[in-house]
Design an enzyme around this catalytic site. Structure first.
Site, PDB file in Angstrom:
ATOM      1  N   GLU A  25       0.836  -1.197   0.000  1.00 49.39           N
ATOM      2  CA  GLU A  25       0.000   0.000   0.000  1.00 49.39           C
ATOM      3  C   GLU A  25       0.879   1.257   0.000  1.00 49.39           C
ATOM      4  O   GLU A  25       1.693   1.457   0.891  1.00 49.39           O
ATOM      5  CB  GLU A  25      -0.873  -0.021   1.261  1.00 49.39           C
ATOM      6  CG  GLU A  25      -1.607   1.270   1.528  1.00 49.39           C
ATOM      7  CD  GLU A  25      -2.248   1.285   2.929  1.00 49.39           C
ATOM      8  OE1 GLU A  25      -2.106   0.300   3.678  1.00 49.39           O
ATOM      9  OE2 GLU A  25      -2.886   2.307   3.254  1.00 49.39           O
ATOM     10  N   ASP A  27      -0.948  -0.984   5.839  1.00 47.70           N
ATOM     11  CA  ASP A  27      -0.852  -0.438   7.192  1.00 47.70           C
ATOM     12  C   ASP A  27      -1.877  -1.102   8.104  1.00 47.70           C
ATOM     13  O   ASP A  27      -2.944  -1.498   7.646  1.00 47.70           O
ATOM     14  CB  ASP A  27      -1.127   1.074   7.173  1.00 47.70           C
ATOM     15  CG  ASP A  27       0.051   1.838   6.603  1.00 47.70           C
ATOM     16  OD1 ASP A  27       1.186   1.334   6.740  1.00 47.70           O
ATOM     17  OD2 ASP A  27      -0.169   2.907   6.010  1.00 47.70           O
ATOM     18  N   ASP A  61      -4.052   0.069   9.941  1.00 47.79           N
ATOM     19  CA  ASP A  61      -5.052   1.052  10.370  1.00 47.79           C
ATOM     20  C   ASP A  61      -6.314   0.878   9.527  1.00 47.79           C
ATOM     21  O   ASP A  61      -6.429  -0.061   8.747  1.00 47.79           O
ATOM     22  CB  ASP A  61      -4.491   2.474  10.253  1.00 47.79           C
ATOM     23  CG  ASP A  61      -4.080   2.797   8.807  1.00 47.79           C
ATOM     24  OD1 ASP A  61      -4.390   1.998   7.890  1.00 47.79           O
ATOM     25  OD2 ASP A  61      -3.439   3.838   8.602  1.00 47.79           O
ATOM     26  N   ASP A  93      -7.592   2.504   6.960  1.00 45.90           N
ATOM     27  CA  ASP A  93      -7.403   2.506   5.504  1.00 45.90           C
ATOM     28  C   ASP A  93      -6.742   1.217   5.024  1.00 45.90           C
ATOM     29  O   ASP A  93      -7.115   0.649   4.006  1.00 45.90           O
ATOM     30  CB  ASP A  93      -6.523   3.694   5.080  1.00 45.90           C
ATOM     31  CG  ASP A  93      -7.331   4.982   5.043  1.00 45.90           C
ATOM     32  OD1 ASP A  93      -8.574   4.881   5.112  1.00 45.90           O
ATOM     33  OD2 ASP A  93      -6.714   6.059   4.953  1.00 45.90           O
TER      34      ASP A  93
END
Ligand code: 0RA
Length: 632
Positions: free
Chosen positions: A423, A496, A498, A500
Site C-alpha cells: 500500500e 498499514d 489502520d 485505511d
C-alpha cells in the site's frame, strides 16, 4: 463358550484393536487431518449418522451441545443403535458400531444411506480419536450405557434405567494426544448444522454452547428455498418467486432452488449426499447444460432476440443450490469434492430441462426478467472483448509485458518467488530497498482499488491497479485462470494496520476471492502482519503486533528502562526496519488466507462490500469485538 467361539472372539478383538490403532496412527487418512477442520469433522461424523436415521424416516430431532468440560454431546430421537448381540462378532451391535471401522453397512443394507460420503467412516473413528466416549441408547423400554477410552470399552453395555422413548446419545472428549487444539468453535459448528438443516428439510437441529451460553435451533420447512433466500438475504433479488424442483429418477434424487439478484457474482453451491462439492462434477455440468439450453430455447421460442448465450452469461447474479443424493457416489479431484458418476449428468440435465421449460411457460414475467438479465451480461461481455481486441497492443494484460511499477525479483522459479503488494508509494519505496531482490518482488499499489462486489467485470478490468496486479501475478483470472502461469507462489498483501489499510486488504481479498479463488485454494495468498510497536531495551529490539502482545512483552522484560516507538504506517519504517519486521522470512509474521467455508465467505464479502446497509450494520455489531478496525 465353545473353544471355537472363544478363538474367533479373540481374533475379532485383535482385529478391532488393530483397526483403532491404525486410525490413531494415521488420523489424516480417516478425517483429513488433525487441524481445526479435522477436529470438527468428529462432530459431523456423529451427526451424519443421526441424519441418516432421519432420512430413513425414524428421527426428526437432533441436538448438539458443546459443554463446559470440553466434550460434545450429540443426541437424536431415532430408533437407537441395536443393543442385541451380533452373532458373528459375538458382541452387542452398539459395540460393533463403536469399534469396527465402516460398521455402518453391517446391519440393514436396505437402509438408504446417503449422508457422510466424503469420509463416511463411522462413529468408530470418533471413538478411536477420543480420550473418552459415553454412549447411551434408549431402546426396547430401557436406557443402555457404555463407556470407552481411546476406542476401548471400559464398561459393559449396562442397563441404567427404564424409558418409553427411543434414541441415541453420544458424548465424546476429543483426545489431546491426537489434536493439537481441542477447542470446538461455535460458529463453525453452527454453519455446518444450518447447512444440514437447509439440505434436509423438516429435521430440527438444535445447537447449544454451554461455554458461552449461546444457542440456536434450525428447522426449515422449505429446505433449499429457505437456503437460497438465506444466500440472497444480503443481496437484491430481481424476481419474487424462486425456481425450485425436487424429483427422483433412477435412484438419484435431484433438488434445486435458484433466484437471480441484481449483483454481478454467482453464488451457487452444489452438494452430493450433503457434502459441498467445491470442485463441481457431473451433476453441476448437467445443471449448467440444462439452464443454458432452457434460456436459449426460450429466447428463440418467444423471439426475444437473436442471441446465443453461453454458460458464463447465465452466471451473473445467480444464487442457487443444487443438491443431489446418489447411492454410490464417486468422489474425485484434489480434495475429493468433485462428483464423477457419469450417469448423473444426463439425469440432472433431463430433470432440470423439463422443469425449467414448464416454469418459464407458466411464469413468463420471470422468464423475461431472467432472459433480459442474461442478455445484458452477454452484451457487456461482448463489449469488453471487443474493447480488448481494439486496444490489444496497449493492453498490459495481453501484451505479456510486465507493468513498469513492478520491481521484479531475479529468481524465475515461481515456487521460490514472492510478490509483495504494498500500500502506497512510500512504503513501496522502502520495500524495494529493503527486500531480498533475489526472490522478492514489489508491486506498490497507489491508486484506488475498485470494489469488485459492486462492479461488472468490464469496469473491473479497466481498473489500473487490478490490471497491473493481474499481469504481475500471471495466471490470468476467472475461467481462464491457469496456475501453471503463476509467477509467484507467495502473494503477500502488505498494508498499514489502520482503518485505511484494513479497507485495502478487504478490497484485495474480495478481488482474489471472486476472481482468483484457485490462488487462495492453493495456499498462495498471504497477509503480512506488520508490527505496531518497537520496544528497545538493553540494546535489544522487540517488535510486537498489538497492545496485547505489548502487555505480554512487558511481563517478560519488565516495565523499566525501555524506549518505545509506535509505527503509524509502513511508510514510516526505513528499509532496514521493514526488512527486519515484515519481510525477512526468518522473522516476519505472515498469515495464510484460507477459505474453510465458502458459504460463510460469500456472506462476509457480500455483507462487507455489497450495497445493503442493514446486514452490514448487524455484522459489524455482532463482530465488533473481533474487528475493532473494520472500516466499510
Ligand atoms: C445400526 C442399525 C440401525 C440404526 C443405527 C445403527 C443407528 C446409528 C446411530 C448413530 C447415531 N444415531 C443413530 N441411530 C441409529 C437400525 C436399527 C433398527 O433396525 O431398529
Amino acid at each position: 463358550m465353545s473353544e471355537n467361539t472363544q478363538s474367533s472372539y479373540d481374533a475379532g478383538k485383535i482385529q478391532v484393536l488393530e483397526g483403532l490403532e491404525a486410525v490413531r496412527k494415521r488420523p489424516a487418512m480417516y478425517i483429513g487431518g488433525t487441524d481445526v477442520k479435522g477436529l470438527h469433522h468428529l462432530i459431523y461424523e456423529v451427526v451424519d449418522n443421526s441424519i441418516d436415521e432421519a432420512l430413513a424416516g425414524f428421527c426428526n430431532l437432533i441436538s448438539v451441545k458443546l459443554s463446559n468440560d470440553g466434550s460434545v454431546m450429540i443426541s437424536d430421537n431415532g430408533r437407537g443403535i441395536p443393543t442385541g448381540i451380533h452373532k458373528d462378532l459375538n458382541k452387542s451391535a452398539v459395540e460393533v458400531v463403536m469399534t469396527v471401522l465402516h460398521a455402518g453397512g453391517k446391519f440393514d443394507k436396505s437402509n438408504y444411506k446417503v449422508s457422510g460420503g466424503l469420509h463416511g467412516v463411522g462413529i468408530s473413528v470418533v471413538n478411536a480419536l477420543s480420550s473418552k466416549v459415553i454412549i447411551e441408547v434408549k431402546r426396547d423400554g430401557k436406557i443402555h450405557k457404555q463407556i470407552y477410552e481411546r476406542g476401548i470399552p471400559v464398561t459393559e453395555l449396562e442397563i441404567i434405567g427404564d424409558t418409553s422413548e427411543t434414541g441415541t446419545k453420544v458424548t465424546f472428549f476429543p483426545d489431546s494426544e491426537i489434536f493439537p487444539d481441542v477447542n470446538f468453535q461455535y460458529d463453525i459448528v453452527v454453519n455446518r448444522i444450518r447447512e444440514l438443516a437447509f439440505l434436509n428439510k423438516g429435521i430440527k437441529i438444535e445447537i447449544e454452547d454451554e461455554r458461552n451460553d449461546k444457542q440456536k435451533v434450525f428447522e426449515f420447512e422449505n429446505g433449499l428455498i429457505d437456503f437460497v433466500e438465506f444466500l440472497n438475504k444480503t443481496k437484491t433479488p430481481i424476481h419474487d418467486e424462486l425456481i425450485s424442483l425436487s424429483k427422483e429418477s433412477n435412484d438419484v434424487v435431484v433438488e434445486l432452488a435458484m433466484q437471480y439478484n441484481d449483483g454481478y457474482n454467482e453464488t451457487f453451491f452444489s452438494f452430493v449426499n450433503n457434502i459441498n462439492t467445491h470442485e463441481g462434477g457431473t451433476h453441476l455440468i448437467g445443471f449448467r447444460t440444462a439452464l443454458t439450453r432452457a434460456v436459449n430455447d426460450y429466447i428463440k421460442r418467444k423471439k426475444i432476440g437473436d442471441f446465443r448465450l453461453t454458460g458464463e452469461d447465465l452466471k451473473e447474479g445467480l444464487a442457487g443450490i443444487l443438491s443431489v443424493k446418489v447411492q454410490e457416489p464417486q468422489f474425485e479431484g484434489q480434495t475429493k469434492t468433485k462428483l464423477g458418476n457419469s450417469e448423473v449428468k444426463g439425469i440432472v440435465d433431463s430433470i432440470v430441462s423439463s422443469e425449467l421449460n414448464t416454469f418459464f411457460e407458466e411464469n413468463p414475467n420471470i422468464a423475461k426478467i431472467i432472459c433480459d438479465k442474461c442478455i445484458m451480461s452477454a452484451k457487456a461481455r461482448d463489449a469488453a472483448r471487443k474493447a480488448r481486441e481494439l486496444t490489444r497492443r496497449k493492453s498490459v494484460l495481453e501484451s505479456g509485458s510486465l507493468p513498469g511499477k513492478l520491481a521484479d525479483c531475479q529468481e524465475k522459479d515461481p515456487s521460490k518467488c514472492e510478490l509483495y503488494l504494498v500500500e502506497g508509494d512510500s512504503a513501496g519505496g522502502s520495500a524495494k530497498q529493503g527486500r531480498a531482490r533475489e526472490f522478492q518482488a514489489i508491486l506498490p499499489l497507489r491508486g484506488k482499488i475498485i470494489n469488485v462486489e459492486k462492479a461488472r467485470f468490464d469496469r473491473i478490468f479497466a481498473n489500473n491497479e487490478i490490471t497491473t496486479m493481474i499481469s504481475a501475478i500471471g495466471g490470468n483470472v476467472g475461467e481462464e485462470f491457469d496456475s501453471s502461469k503463476l509467477r509467484y507462489h507467495k502473494v503477500i498483501i502488505m498494508t498499514d494496520s489502520d482503518v485505511d489499510g484494513n479497507h485495502i486488504t478487504t478490497l484485495l481479498l474480495t478481488f482474489f476471492y471472486r476472481y482468483m479463488r484457485p490462488l487462495i485454494e492453493a495456499g498462495y495468498l498471504y497477509i503480512a502482519m506488520s508490527p505496531l510497536y518497537r520496544v528497545k531495551k538493553d540494546k535489544k529490539f522487540y517488535y510486537v503486533q498489538d497492545d496485547k502482545e505489548l502487555e505480554e512483552l512487558f511481563n517478560k522484560i519488565g516495565k523499566e528502562g525501555y524506549e518505545i516507538q509506535r509505527y503509524k504506517g509502513l511508510g514510516e519504517m526505513n528499509p532496514d526496519q521493514l526488512w527486519n519486521t515484515t519481510m525477512d522470512p526468518d522473522r516476519r509474521m505472515i498469515k495464510k488466507v484460507e477459505i474453510d467455508d465458502a458459504i460463510a465467505a460469500d456472506e462476509i464479502f457480500s455483507i462487507l462490500m455489497g450495497d445493503k446497509v442493514e446486514p452490514r450494520r448487524e455484522f459489524i455489531f455482532e463482530h465488533a469485538k473481533e474487528a475493532k478496525n473494520l472500516d466499510v
